[in-house]
Design an enzyme around this catalytic site. Structure first.
Site, PDB file in Angstrom:
ATOM      1  CG  HIS A  35      -1.744  -0.915   1.691  1.00 46.71           C
ATOM      2  ND1 HIS A  35      -1.357  -2.107   2.375  1.00 46.71           N
ATOM      3  CD2 HIS A  35      -3.188  -1.316   1.387  1.00 46.71           C
ATOM      4  CE1 HIS A  35      -2.455  -2.774   2.435  1.00 46.71           C
ATOM      5  NE2 HIS A  35      -3.466  -2.542   1.806  1.00 46.71           N
ATOM      6  CD  GLU A  65      -6.749 -11.821   2.652  1.00 42.22           C
ATOM      7  OE1 GLU A  65      -6.531 -10.709   1.748  1.00 42.22           O
ATOM      8  OE2 GLU A  65      -6.804 -11.757   3.932  1.00 42.22           O
ATOM      9  CG  ASP A  69       1.978  -0.915   3.496  1.00 42.01           C
ATOM     10  OD1 ASP A  69       0.723  -0.542   4.384  1.00 42.01           O
ATOM     11  OD2 ASP A  69       1.569  -1.724   2.611  1.00 42.01           O
ATOM     12  CG  HIS A  93     -10.826 -11.367   3.126  1.00 38.42           C
ATOM     13  ND1 HIS A  93     -10.370 -10.431   1.790  1.00 38.42           N
ATOM     14  CD2 HIS A  93     -10.169 -11.059   4.083  1.00 38.42           C
ATOM     15  CE1 HIS A  93      -9.346  -9.624   2.558  1.00 38.42           C
ATOM     16  NE2 HIS A  93      -9.285 -10.063   3.924  1.00 38.42           N
ATOM     17  CG  ASP A  98      -8.929 -10.991   7.605  1.00 36.11           C
ATOM     18  OD1 ASP A  98      -8.417 -11.794   7.255  1.00 36.11           O
ATOM     19  OD2 ASP A  98      -8.599  -9.810   7.181  1.00 36.11           O
ATOM     20  CD  GLU A 123      -7.562  -8.583  -0.515  1.00 39.99           C
ATOM     21  OE1 GLU A 123      -6.774  -7.837  -1.154  1.00 39.99           O
ATOM     22  OE2 GLU A 123      -7.539  -8.638   0.386  1.00 39.99           O
ATOM     23  CG  ASP A 131      -4.691 -11.286   7.405  1.00 42.10           C
ATOM     24  OD1 ASP A 131      -5.509 -11.894   6.527  1.00 42.10           O
ATOM     25  OD2 ASP A 131      -4.609 -10.040   7.522  1.00 42.10           O
TER      26      ASP A 131
HETATM   27  C1  XUL Z   1      -7.517  -6.726   4.403  1.00 46.70           C
HETATM   28  C2  XUL Z   1      -6.444  -7.113   3.261  1.00 46.70           C
HETATM   29  C3  XUL Z   1      -5.855  -5.892   2.642  1.00 46.70           C
HETATM   30  C4  XUL Z   1      -5.839  -6.090   1.250  1.00 46.70           C
HETATM   31  C5  XUL Z   1      -5.122  -4.949   0.707  1.00 46.70           C
HETATM   32  O1  XUL Z   1      -8.165  -7.563   4.947  1.00 46.70           O
HETATM   33  O2  XUL Z   1      -6.666  -8.310   3.055  1.00 46.70           O
HETATM   34  O3  XUL Z   1      -4.565  -6.066   3.180  1.00 46.70           O
HETATM   35  O4  XUL Z   1      -5.178  -7.084   0.787  1.00 46.70           O
HETATM   36  O5  XUL Z   1      -5.408  -3.438   1.031  1.00 46.70           O
HETATM   37 CO    CO Z   2      -5.922  -9.127   1.298  1.00 46.08          CO
END
Ligand code: XUL
Ligand code: CO
Length: 436
Positions: A100, A267, A103, A270, A306, A231, A308
């Site tokens: 991003h 994702e 970032d 998600h 989430d 996304e 991750d």
């Molecule tokens: C948020 C997510 C983000 C996107 C990019 O859940 O996955 O990091 O991948 O903005």
């Molecule tokens: Co993402």
């Protein structure tokens, strides 16, 4: 000074290796179904978790030990971080990365200063890309962290927030082009709502579409030819995210005449938050011609947010790879590790363990999926399950030659249907396990 002085380039040692910093399955030049592993996956490291993740959670501050950081939000520190990031990716052997705008460089006191900061850091990123050959999978603008986006960005009730977001995406498209990015992602961070009592949903959706069209137009104007991606995510931060899942996104893109310009970045975590499997989301996007890229991670069965986490489950990656092989792969998309090490895994070396594991898990999943496809039992089963459509009345329905009257006449004559074949789910699940 090296950021990871104790780590050598990670190499393939094979399944028997007990070296935790070697690949057991991922061998980048190994060919599977006519393509190298490197080309199948196009692995990508994310800047935000891997180089900006602090380990902070709602109950406490960051825990990560990152010796290359000087603790300031200066441009100088941001440049040093770029060098650490590329050292990491080079040693890992990741061909791509994603970021991003916020970032990589700090926000300044004004938009002009912020853009200048970004340019300075992007110059170092470009240098490092050239030095290492590592490429940009995608860029994206952070339209969710700054308080100015509290009501959303393109869907804000405040038109100035839309304008600011537009300026930000304009700049981010320029930078993504400058760095040779092959995709550009929109994750609708705060594009959604908490309560309809204060929300004009139709107006917000119209605004978001306007925003996407403006981005498409600007990309054309500057000659950015990367693939646009949306996304999907169903919740977090807002209760009702507009891009909730693959089907909702595709419907939206089609309704607003954007489907020619966008694909999806799916994702795993998600998908599961949306109440779907990753396989479902991938197949949905795939058969609609909208499968663009994946954010590879996993959630946690016990936790409903989430999380991750890095993927470590062969079953999951075998399912993912079955679908990716079915639709011919992801390029120009890739397998992007939108995943973070746990708060307790605070040492730099944990970043290597996490990514080596993720890459190996995908490589093993690919080999399993390719074997299943080579044996052909699953495909053959599905084909014969739908055999009633290959001839007779089924073929007439599919070709459009049978109308309601013809179908009534057919059924009146036949009387009733006969059950044709068992679903055999249990047998097929057992079959899948044979390859694990
Ligand atoms: C948020 C997510 C983000 C996107 C990019 O859940 O996955 O990091 O991948 O903005
Ligand atoms: Co993402």
């Amino acid at each position: 000074m090296a950021a990871f002085p104790d780590v050598e380039k990670i190499v393939y040692e094979g399944p028997e290796s007990k070296n935790p910093l070697a690949f057991r399955w991922y061998r980048e030049d190994e060919v599977v179904e006519g393509k190298t592993m490197k080309d199948h996956f196009r692995f990508s490291v994310v800047y935000w978790h891997t180089f900006r993740g602090t380990g902070a959670d709602p109950f406490g501050p960051g825990t990560m030990y990152r010796p290359w950081e000087d603790g300031t939000d200066s441009v100088e520190n941001a440049k040093n971080r770029v060098r650490a990031a590329f050292e990491f990716m080079e040693k890992l052997g990741s061909p791509y990365y994603a970021f991003h705008d916020r970032d990589v460089a700090p926000e300044g006191a004004s938009l002009a200063e912020t853009n200048k900061n970004l340019d300075e850091v992007v110059a170092v990123m470009k240098e490092e890309q050239q030095r290492t050959g590592i490429k940009l999978l995608w860029g994206t603008a952070n339209l969710f962290s700054n308080p100015r986006y509290m009501h959303g960005a393109s869907t804000s009730c405040n038109a100035d927030a839309f304008a600011f977001a537009a300026a930000q995406v304009k700049k981010c498209l320029e930078v993504t082009k400058e760095l040779g990015g092959v995709n550009y992602v929109f994750w609708g961070g705060r594009e959604g709502y908490q309560n309809l009592l204060n929300t004009d949903m139709k107006r917000e959706l119209d605004h978001m579409a306007r925003f996407m069209h403006l981005a498409v137009d600007y990309a054309k104007e500057i000659g950015f030819t990367g693939q646009f991606l949306i996304e999907p995510k169903p919740k977090e931060p807002t209760k009702h995210q507009y891009d909730s899942d693959a089907a909702a996104c595709i419907n939206y893109l089609r309704a607003y005449d954007l489907l020619d310009h966008f694909k999806l970045n799916i994702e795993t975590n998600h998908a599961t938050l949306a109440g779907h499997t990753m396989m479902h989301e991938l197949d949905y996007a795939g058969h609609q011609g909208a499968l663009g890229s994946i954010d590879a991670n996993t959630g946690d069965l016990m936790l409903g947010w989430d999380t991750d986490q890095f993927p470590t489950n062969y079953y999951l990656t075998a399912e993912v790879m079955l679908i990716l092989l079915k639709y011919g792969g992801l390029a120009p998309g890739g397998v992007n590790f939108d995943a973070k090490v746990r708060r307790e895994s605070f040492e730099p070396i944990d970043l290597f363990h996490a990514h080596v594991g993720g890459m190996d898990t995908f490589a093993r999943g690919l080999k399993i999926a390719a074997e299943i496809r080579a044996e052909g039992e699953l495909d053959a089963f599905v084909k014969q399950r739908y055999g009633s459509w290959d001839a007779g009345i089924g073929a007439e329905i599919e070709s459009g030659s049978a109308d309601f009257e013809a179908l009534e006449a057919y059924m009146l004559q036949k009387g009733d249907i006969e059950p044709n074949v068992s679903g055999r789910q249990e047998m097929l699940e057992n079959l899948f396990n044979r390859y694990m």
